[in-house]
Design an enzyme around this catalytic site. Structure first.
Site, short mmCIF file in Angstrom:
data_model
loop_
_atom_site.label_atom_id
_atom_site.label_comp_id
_atom_site.label_asym_id
_atom_site.label_seq_id
_atom_site.Cartn_x
_atom_site.Cartn_y
_atom_site.Cartn_z
CG ASN A 101 3.38 -12.41 -4.79
OD1 ASN A 101 4.54 -12.38 -5.18
ND2 ASN A 101 3.02 -11.96 -3.61
CD GLU A 119 1.69 0.66 -11.98
OE1 GLU A 119 0.87 1.41 -11.39
OE2 GLU A 119 1.92 0.72 -13.19
CG ASP A 197 5.38 -10.76 2.54
OD1 ASP A 197 4.97 -11.60 1.71
OD2 ASP A 197 6.26 -9.92 2.24
#
Length: 290
Positions: A101, A119, A197
């Site tokens: 990521n 997930e 984030d």
């Protein structure tokens, strides 16, 4: 005066990883589920696109051209001239649940990127460091959703969010060896409206976190205390970087994909935004030395 501009009509399924390159005076960002890499000038002109073969989490520009991209399976090289993508190193060989990521280059030219549970449920992710010799080193484990790596101005502190645990950590970062130590909670989002984030650090050493699912930029002082909150037009904001000729424009990505079955109400969801008038400047982002 604060001014927020929507740059173009592109809507990304999961816009992420904005990166301003001072050398080229260009902005780069990704659509994780496009999956693709994009680039444009500060005013949104000269738009370019490169398609990649797997979901992408982040990219680092290389000193001698091209990029390293953090794809689902590991670190890959991207040739901008040909569009060719080639594997550098697999990070979770044989395991399809984690994917790479968010990532950022440290002040010494090494690329740090974390992985996440596809997930977004369990701590199967890790934090990796890719060195200029293309060797890969594991720095931390047990991560649900890695996001927002960024460094203090002197490079000695690494900030890193686990979105799944609603927390930003701070580590002591050994600039010579690239080893992390003394992980502690820098900021908890347990009582905030959204989750941490993407993030960056400004020239004053303050941490800017993009609060996903709330549409806010939150600025923390170096001790982790909230200094400022800036509202944005969409709740689906994902990451930011400072860029433009004076490094004083915050470029913010967002996502259009549904979250847990719910669609975003705003028509601008997935757009790229330029936030002017914040009164702060960012720091130049280094290129990867490999």
């Amino acid at each position: 005066m604060l001014r927020i501009e929507l740059m173009g009509d592109q809507r990304d399924a999961l816009g992420e990883g904005p990166l301003w390159d001072e050398e080229e005076q260009r902005l780069y960002w990704i659509d994780s589920y496009g999956p693709a890499v994009f680039s444009c000038r500060a005013d949104g002109s000269d738009h370019r696109r490169w398609t990649v073969p797997e979901p992408i989490g982040s990219l680092a520009l290389r000193r001698d051209g091209g990029a390293v991209v953090a794809l689902r399976s590991g670190f890959h090289a991207l040739d901008f001239a040909t569009g060719k993508v080639s594997l550098i190193a697999a990070t979770h060989p044989g395991d399809l649940r984690p994917r790479l990521n968010d990532g950022k280059v440290d002040r010494q030219g090494r690329f740090l990127a974390g992985s996440m549970d596809f997930e977004e449920r369990d701590g199967v992710g890790k934090l990796f460091r890719l060195d200029p010799d293309l060797s890969v080193h594991t720095l931390d484990t047990g991560i649900v959703c890695s996001n927002g790596p960024c460094f203090s101005p002197d490079g000695g502190t690494l900030y890193f969010a686990d979105t799944g645990r609603a927390v930003i950590y701070a580590y002591d970062y050994d600039t010579e060896s690239g080893i992390v130590r003394s992980r502690r909670v820098f900021a908890s989002f347990e009582n905030e409206r959204g989750l941490p984030d993407g993030a960056t650090v400004d020239a004053d050493g303050y941490v800017w976190s993009c609060e996903v699912y709330s549409g806010r930029l939150i600025r923390f002082d170096p001790s982790g205390v909230i200094d400022r909150v800036v509202g944005l037009p969409v709740q689906s904001t994902t990451s930011l970087t400072f860029g433009g000729p004076n490094l004083d424009v915050a470029f913010v990505t967002s996502m259009a994909r549904p979250h847990r079955g719910a669609y975003h109400r705003e028509r601008e969801a997935g757009g790229l935004f330029a936030v002017h008038g914040l009164g702060v400047r960012g720091l130049p982002e280094p290129r990867f030395n490999g």
